[in-house]
Motif scaffolding. Sequence first.
Motif, mmCIF file in Angstrom:
data_model
loop_
_atom_site.group_PDB
_atom_site.id
_atom_site.type_symbol
_atom_site.label_atom_id
_atom_site.label_comp_id
_atom_site.label_asym_id
_atom_site.label_seq_id
_atom_site.Cartn_x
_atom_site.Cartn_y
_atom_site.Cartn_z
ATOM 1 N N TYR A 1 56.983 -89.240 -68.951
ATOM 2 C CA TYR A 1 58.256 -88.608 -68.595
ATOM 3 C C TYR A 1 58.368 -88.320 -67.105
ATOM 4 N N TRP B 1 70.139 -95.860 -61.650
ATOM 5 C CA TRP B 1 69.464 -95.172 -62.758
ATOM 6 C C TRP B 1 70.070 -93.791 -62.978
ATOM 7 N N ILE B 2 70.320 -93.090 -61.862
ATOM 8 C CA ILE B 2 70.861 -91.730 -61.993
ATOM 9 C C ILE B 2 72.266 -91.771 -62.602
ATOM 10 N N THR C 1 60.828 -90.217 -64.799
ATOM 11 C CA THR C 1 62.266 -89.954 -64.705
ATOM 12 C C THR C 1 62.605 -89.216 -63.410
ATOM 13 N N TYR C 2 61.596 -88.611 -62.775
ATOM 14 C CA TYR C 2 61.851 -87.933 -61.496
ATOM 15 C C TYR C 2 61.846 -88.912 -60.325
ATOM 16 N N LEU C 3 61.304 -90.099 -60.564
ATOM 17 C CA LEU C 3 61.123 -91.049 -59.457
ATOM 18 C C LEU C 3 62.412 -91.367 -58.687
ATOM 19 N N PRO C 4 63.534 -91.685 -59.381
ATOM 20 C CA PRO C 4 64.750 -91.990 -58.625
ATOM 21 C C PRO C 4 65.185 -90.837 -57.711
ATOM 22 N N PRO D 1 63.545 -84.341 -68.378
ATOM 23 C CA PRO D 1 62.472 -83.507 -68.924
ATOM 24 C C PRO D 1 62.155 -82.346 -67.977
ATOM 25 N N SER E 1 67.602 -96.568 -57.674
ATOM 26 C CA SER E 1 67.572 -95.131 -57.970
ATOM 27 C C SER E 1 68.967 -94.598 -58.280
#
Lengths: 190, 131
Positions: free
Chosen positions: A136, B24-25, A139-142, B105, B21
């Motif tokens: 999980y 995706w967002i 999901t912070y990567l972008p 998350p 990025s």
Amino acid sequence: MRSNSRMILSKVAALGLFAAVALVLYIVESLIPSFIPIPGIKLGLANIVTLFLLIRFKPWEAGIVLLVRLVLAAAIAGQMISFLYSLAGGLLCLLSMYLLLIFTKKKWIPLVSITGALFHNFGQLCVARLLLASEYVWTYLPYLMLSGAVTGLLTGLICLFLHKKMPSPETIRGEGMQDPEADNEDAEKK
Amino acid sequence: MSDRKKLFIMLIPIALILIASVLWIILSHNGSPKSGYRVACIYQNGALTEEIRMDSLDQAIEKTIICDQGFNRVRIDKTSVSVFESDCPGKDCTAMGTVESEYRPISCLPHRLVVVIELRDSDPGLDGVAG
Ligand SMILES: [Zn+2]
């Protein structure tokens, strides 16, 4: 005093000063509340010092200042885990910027800084992935990439400004110092 | 190698990363058509330790999750999850606030905790097992 030991002393003094500046920037930054609620998003102000040292000093000197700053910051905060993140991010950032500065012959400093910030954030996230044992974290990567581009540009521009405005390497490194590498670097820029 | 070539070699990967990025967002915020039901999942050290079906909650519930390093208090209601209290250093988990998306998350790195909403396929045969 012999000029050789004087040279070493002035260099140690200069590096100590840079480490202190980096530590202060690091602490100031930790006092600023995070504007985006994603773990790991930071301004990276201390990276100004790392990049500046990479441009003006030797890579291992930048590395020592980075390590001193990280160890002192961890000792002050008393956080082993954040030390691991910062170490992974900081070393990846240092290495990528070092290679890019060679590749670009020290041009496009803001672009070098952006790349360093992206690597820094990626390195941090890899440690987070290992510690959390959860996919999980990706999901912070972008968010970390976008924030890295913005903060990297900011610190890169500040570093470029300092590089242009600060006195020449010879003055900072201490008078009477012979450093053929620095002369070569200056010659290359012309 | 010419300067222009070098500049492109640096710029193109950065541009691609940033475009990916942003995409995706945007896509994760628009969300996909939701079929099935949502569960609040709590992972500790990477292992699923608790799973709470959200649509069956009439009112918010609060759970205290204890680990060797400390505790986190989690609130779960019909639509959202949050970590509202923690004794961790940094407090990134409580700073993430209330989350309604499956793509956001909440993690507490010092406590190695992840709280996340997951989508499960509706399967009447499995309903009795949940909980
Ligand atoms: Zn936390």
